[in-house]
Design a protein around this motif. Structure first.
Motif, PDB file in Angstrom:
ATOM      1  N   SER A 177      -2.847  -5.596  -8.277  1.00 34.80           N
ATOM      2  CA  SER A 177      -3.483  -6.519  -7.343  1.00 34.80           C
ATOM      3  C   SER A 177      -2.679  -6.693  -6.065  1.00 34.80           C
ATOM      4  CB  SER A 177      -3.673  -7.870  -8.020  1.00 34.80           C
ATOM      5  OG  SER A 177      -4.186  -8.792  -7.095  1.00 34.80           O
ATOM      6  N   HIS A 178      -3.401  -7.038  -4.987  1.00 33.61           N
ATOM      7  CA  HIS A 178      -2.747  -7.365  -3.730  1.00 33.61           C
ATOM      8  C   HIS A 178      -2.768  -8.870  -3.523  1.00 33.61           C
ATOM      9  CE1 HIS A 178      -1.818  -3.679  -1.712  1.00 33.61           C
ATOM     10  NE2 HIS A 178      -2.956  -3.153  -2.103  1.00 33.61           N
ATOM     11  N   ASN A 179      -3.496  -9.563  -4.388  1.00 30.83           N
ATOM     12  CA  ASN A 179      -3.727 -10.981  -4.179  1.00 30.83           C
ATOM     13  C   ASN A 179      -2.757 -11.832  -4.994  1.00 30.83           C
ATOM     14  OD1 ASN A 179      -4.731 -13.608  -4.350  1.00 30.83           O
ATOM     15  ND2 ASN A 179      -6.777 -12.890  -3.796  1.00 30.83           N
TER      16      ASN A 179
ATOM     17  N   THR B 230       0.831  -1.202   0.000  1.00 26.89           N
ATOM     18  CA  THR B 230       0.000   0.000   0.000  1.00 26.89           C
ATOM     19  C   THR B 230       0.873   1.263   0.000  1.00 26.89           C
ATOM     20  OG1 THR B 230      -1.873  -0.998   1.080  1.00 26.89           O
ATOM     21  CG2 THR B 230      -1.555   1.316   1.480  1.00 26.89           C
ATOM     22  N   GLY B 231       0.557   2.175  -0.917  1.00 28.82           N
ATOM     23  CA  GLY B 231       1.313   3.425  -0.960  1.00 28.82           C
ATOM     24  C   GLY B 231       2.596   3.342  -1.761  1.00 28.82           C
ATOM     25  N   SER B 232       2.812   2.215  -2.472  1.00 35.05           N
ATOM     26  CA  SER B 232       4.062   2.088  -3.223  1.00 35.05           C
ATOM     27  C   SER B 232       3.999   2.813  -4.566  1.00 35.05           C
ATOM     28  CB  SER B 232       4.396   0.615  -3.433  1.00 35.05           C
ATOM     29  OG  SER B 232       3.335  -0.032  -4.090  1.00 35.05           O
ATOM     30  N   GLY B 233       2.825   3.315  -4.932  1.00 33.53           N
ATOM     31  CA  GLY B 233       2.732   4.126  -6.145  1.00 33.53           C
ATOM     32  C   GLY B 233       2.072   3.428  -7.328  1.00 33.53           C
ATOM     33  N   LYS B 234       1.387   2.325  -7.078  1.00 33.15           N
ATOM     34  CA  LYS B 234       0.771   1.580  -8.184  1.00 33.15           C
ATOM     35  C   LYS B 234      -0.288   2.407  -8.902  1.00 33.15           C
ATOM     36  CE  LYS B 234      -0.677  -1.637  -5.365  1.00 33.15           C
ATOM     37  NZ  LYS B 234      -0.210  -1.148  -4.063  1.00 33.15           N
ATOM     38  N   SER B 235      -1.195   2.987  -8.127  1.00 35.85           N
ATOM     39  CA  SER B 235      -2.267   3.768  -8.761  1.00 35.85           C
ATOM     40  C   SER B 235      -1.700   4.990  -9.461  1.00 35.85           C
ATOM     41  CB  SER B 235      -3.299   4.203  -7.718  1.00 35.85           C
ATOM     42  OG  SER B 235      -3.855   3.073  -7.096  1.00 35.85           O
ATOM     43  N   THR B 236      -0.713   5.598  -8.861  1.00 36.20           N
ATOM     44  CA  THR B 236      -0.078   6.755  -9.495  1.00 36.20           C
ATOM     45  C   THR B 236       0.548   6.335 -10.821  1.00 36.20           C
ATOM     46  OG1 THR B 236       0.441   7.550  -7.282  1.00 36.20           O
ATOM     47  CG2 THR B 236       1.566   8.627  -9.108  1.00 36.20           C
ATOM     48  N   LEU B 237       1.214   5.192 -10.822  1.00 38.36           N
ATOM     49  CA  LEU B 237       1.859   4.707 -12.039  1.00 38.36           C
ATOM     50  C   LEU B 237       0.852   4.484 -13.166  1.00 38.36           C
ATOM     51  CD1 LEU B 237       4.262   3.531 -13.610  1.00 38.36           C
ATOM     52  CD2 LEU B 237       3.776   1.325 -12.554  1.00 38.36           C
TER      53      LEU B 237
HETATM   54  N1  LIG Z   1      -3.309  13.357  -4.826  1.00 39.55           N
HETATM   55  C1  LIG Z   1      -2.291  13.072  -4.007  1.00 39.55           C
HETATM   56  N2  LIG Z   1      -1.638  14.053  -3.342  1.00 39.55           N
HETATM   57  C2  LIG Z   1      -0.594  13.772  -2.527  1.00 39.55           C
HETATM   58  N3  LIG Z   1      -0.112  12.542  -2.311  1.00 39.55           N
HETATM   59  C3  LIG Z   1      -0.716  11.514  -2.928  1.00 39.55           C
HETATM   60  C4  LIG Z   1      -1.839  11.718  -3.809  1.00 39.55           C
HETATM   61  N4  LIG Z   1      -2.238  10.522  -4.282  1.00 39.55           N
HETATM   62  C5  LIG Z   1      -1.404   9.619  -3.724  1.00 39.55           C
HETATM   63  N5  LIG Z   1      -0.494  10.201  -2.923  1.00 39.55           N
HETATM   64  C6  LIG Z   1       0.581   9.514  -2.171  1.00 39.55           C
HETATM   65  O1  LIG Z   1       1.409   8.850  -3.100  1.00 39.55           O
HETATM   66  C7  LIG Z   1       1.746   7.552  -2.627  1.00 39.55           C
HETATM   67  C8  LIG Z   1       1.393   6.526  -3.668  1.00 39.55           C
HETATM   68  O2  LIG Z   1      -0.010   6.454  -3.784  1.00 39.55           O
HETATM   69  P1  LIG Z   1      -0.751   5.414  -4.697  1.00 39.55           P
HETATM   70  O3  LIG Z   1      -2.209   5.678  -4.588  1.00 39.55           O
HETATM   71  O4  LIG Z   1      -0.155   5.447  -6.053  1.00 39.55           O
HETATM   72  O5  LIG Z   1      -0.383   4.045  -3.957  1.00 39.55           O
HETATM   73  P2  LIG Z   1      -0.896   2.576  -4.281  1.00 39.55           P
HETATM   74  O6  LIG Z   1       0.315   1.761  -4.498  1.00 39.55           O
HETATM   75  O7  LIG Z   1      -1.921   2.600  -5.341  1.00 39.55           O
HETATM   76  O8  LIG Z   1      -1.554   2.177  -2.889  1.00 39.55           O
HETATM   77  P3  LIG Z   1      -2.849   1.242  -2.599  1.00 39.55           P
HETATM   78  O9  LIG Z   1      -2.370  -0.153  -2.668  1.00 39.55           O
HETATM   79  O10 LIG Z   1      -3.214   1.637  -1.195  1.00 39.55           O
HETATM   80  O11 LIG Z   1      -3.900   1.584  -3.598  1.00 39.55           O
HETATM   81  C9  LIG Z   1       1.021   7.367  -1.316  1.00 39.55           C
HETATM   82  O12 LIG Z   1       1.950   7.501  -0.272  1.00 39.55           O
HETATM   83  C10 LIG Z   1       0.000   8.462  -1.258  1.00 39.55           C
HETATM   84  O13 LIG Z   1      -0.134   8.944   0.050  1.00 39.55           O
END
Ligand SMILES: Nc1ncnc2c1ncn2[C@@H]1O[C@H](COP(=O)(O)OP(=O)(O)OP(=O)(O)O)[C@@H](O)[C@H]1O
Ligand SMILES: [Mg+2]
Lengths: 273, 288
Positions: free
Chosen positions: B202-204, B42-49
């Protein structure tokens, strides 16, 4: 984009003003607003300005943040100034077409602008130095003192607290929904007003549905923990006055006295204008 | 069809006290039809990527190429990119807004300015793909159906754009086992029979082990592994270090081997384990 908007512009810092009880700050702000309207000559304004400067200095907030609030209402100030310049009767200095510029108009406009700016800065010091949650706490305490408001004080404060709590959540949600619709080819940037207005429907509908669901769940969660409104409810952290608050109340009283006194300087035949 | 990320970095809330580097120098190249999984804590940046892959987020530095067009440069290219790369968000059912399921799924194709017949065709096709009967569901409200069905409507809403690549951000989060299985089956069908590249966040690990051909492992905004599942899961310790783990089967096989059974401890799928144990049984290696 929604993430960039900050509401309740609390600026966390360490300062004697930050440490004051929220009630003290609310009362001070209230008194300050009223007293500002008592000031009617340069002496009065100078006193008010002096206290404001002291407040800003003590609050440890960078001037940049203090003046940000003024920027937001610059248009209102301009309109007030223009109206005052042209509609105040007095000795006519010069004319622009049918509009007359009078000496009294200029003086009035200047005072008005200064008063508005001090008003905004004074109140924004309160929101800058007080976290939204403790501000609502303070308001609840203050409202309880107002006759007839006692019964609603808790409910109003609770409503405000919840609203403040959910503003960032809602913004995040809006941002996410907007991206999801963009991923489906939605275009929020181009087109005329009508098209743009129509294009927010795919954001607003899910946002509303989500908010109602959230409200419903929160209500349920609160009831599950036996929330019954304010009656007989005690709090975890009671607000208590400290030494600093006593000092602040005394300062407030001194300021009030000085500004009111300044009105009578003219009567004592000390020329001020 | 190709997707390339070159030295992509992303910083949230840049130039404020809340600055946060969510992606650091990411390099990914996808140039054939593949089933790719992205895993990470969680928070490793997957959704951002994944939001960089169709231009919803722009890199702070670096470039993104889709079919050799740099989409970081202008809006038209990004708009086209979203047709080619479909993205289904986490909890995608929260984006539904129309009165009927048909209208909601048609939102994407409509934005592409397709003809009515084409739209209708795409909607019915997309609905069948996710296992929703067209005639039965098209006129129903998307808010009167179950959570799992809502999620499928949302996925259909992206499929109806006919993307070459579909990215799904945790499509099974919060669903019951049956709902999970149905959605995963639909996704696998897409890949197998429609030749669509699937990127699954995925987490699974079981899900990932069953379907992915390539796994990208993320940690604190960087990619630490990008390899075939066998290779990734053989480094179980490294995964555990970053808060993940190999599939349960993989641990089971290792345990069996430790107890003296002659099995291959690199196996990580249920199917593979089944085969291996049967073989062993036939060889007489198990005394029951
Ligand atoms: N809009 C935003 N503004 C500031 N920080 C953000 C924003 N969106 C995400 N982050 C931060 O960037 C990091 C990566 O977020 P991201 O959502 O990409 O993680 P993730 O791997 O998808 O996590 P998860 O498994 O919980 O979905 C997190 O630490 C989050 O707090
Ligand atoms: Mg995520």
């Amino acid at each position: 984009m929604f993430k960039d908007i900050t509401i309740g512009q609390y600026y966390p810092a360490n300062s004697p003003i930050h440490d004051l009880d929220p009630r003290t700050k609310i009362v001070y702000t209230f008194v300050y607003i009223i007293v500002l309207f008592f000031a009617n000559n340069i002496a009065g304004y100078a006193i008010a300005l002096l206290f404001l400067a002291l407040l800003i200095y003590l609050s440890n907030i960078p001037l940049k943040f203090v003046f940000k609030s003024v920027k937001a209402i610059i248009i209102i100030i301009l309109i007030t100034v223009i109206l005052n310049v042209f509609v105040t009767p007095g000795y006519i200095l010069f004319k622009i077409g049918p509009l007359k510029v009078t000496d009294a108009g200029l003086i009035n406009a200047a005072f008005m602008a200064v008063r508005l700016i001090m008003l905004i800065i004074g109140t924004s010091i309160m929101t800058l130095t007080t976290s939204p949650i403790s501000l609502t706490d303070g308001m609840e305490y203050c409202m309880r003192r107002i006759p007839g408001m006692r019964a609603y004080a808790h409910e109003l404060a609770m409503m405000m607290t919840i609203a403040l709590r959910f503003i960032p959540t809602l913004m995040e949600e809006a941002d996410k929904i907007m991206k999801a619709q963009k991923a489906r080819g939605a275009d929020f940037e181009t087109g005329g007003i009508f098209k743009k207005a129509k294009s927010v429907v795919p954001i607003l509908v899910p946002l509303f549905i989500g908010s109602f669901k959230r409200a419903d769940e929160l209500a349920m969660a609160m009831e599950a923990r036996c929330y019954r409104g304010g009656e007989g409810r005690t709090r975890l952290n009671e607000l208590t006055y400290q030494k600093g608050d006593t000092v602040a109340y005394i300062v407030t009283a001194v300021m009030t006295a000085m500004i009111i006194a300044s009105r009578f300087l003219l009567l004592l035949n000390i020329p001020m204008k | 069809m190709s997707l390339k990320l070159l030295h992509v970095s992303h910083i949230y809330a840049k130039d404020t006290p809340f600055e946060f580097a969510a992606l650091k120098d990411i390099n990914i190249s996808i140039d054939k039809t593949e089933f790719i999984a992205i895993i990470g804590h969680t928070g490793s940046g997957k959704s951002t990527l994944v939001q960089h892959m169709n231009g919803l987020l722009l890199p702070t530095s670096g470039t993104v190429f889709i079919d050799d067009v740099d989409i970081t440069q202008n809006k038209t290219d990004r708009f086209n990119a979203r047709r080619k790369v479909g993205l289904v968000f986490q909890y995608a059912e929260h984006q539904l807004f129309e009165e009927t399921i048909f209208k909601d799924i048609a939102f994407g194709p409509k934005n592409l300015k397709l003809t009515n017949e084409e739209i209708e065709m795409r909607v019915s096709e997309a609905m069948e793909l996710v296992g929703l009967n067209y005639e039965e569901y098209k006129d129903r409200s998307p808010f009167d159906i179950s959570g799992g069905q809502m999620r499928r409507v949302a996925i259909a809403g992206v499929l109806s754009m006919k993307p070459d690549i579909i990215i799904l951000d945790e499509p099974t989060a919060g669903l019951d086992p049956l709902g999970k299985k149905e959605i995963l089956n639909s996704i696998y069908q897409l890949y197998k029979t429609h030749n669509i590249t699937v990127i699954l966040v995925s987490h699974n690990m079981e899900e990932v082990a069953q379907m992915a051909e390539r796994i990208i492992v993320m940690r604190q905004g960087g990619i630490i592994m990008d390899a075939a599942p066998a290779k990734v899961f053989s480094q179980a310790e490294k995964l555990e270090e970053i808060g993940l783990r190999a599939p349960d089967i993989s641990y089971l096989m290792k345990e069996l081997k430790k107890h003296g059974l002659d099995v291959d401890d690199k196996i990580f799928t249920l199917y593979g384990a089944n085969e291996e144990l049967l073989k062993l049984y036939k060889r007489g290696g198990i005394n029951v």
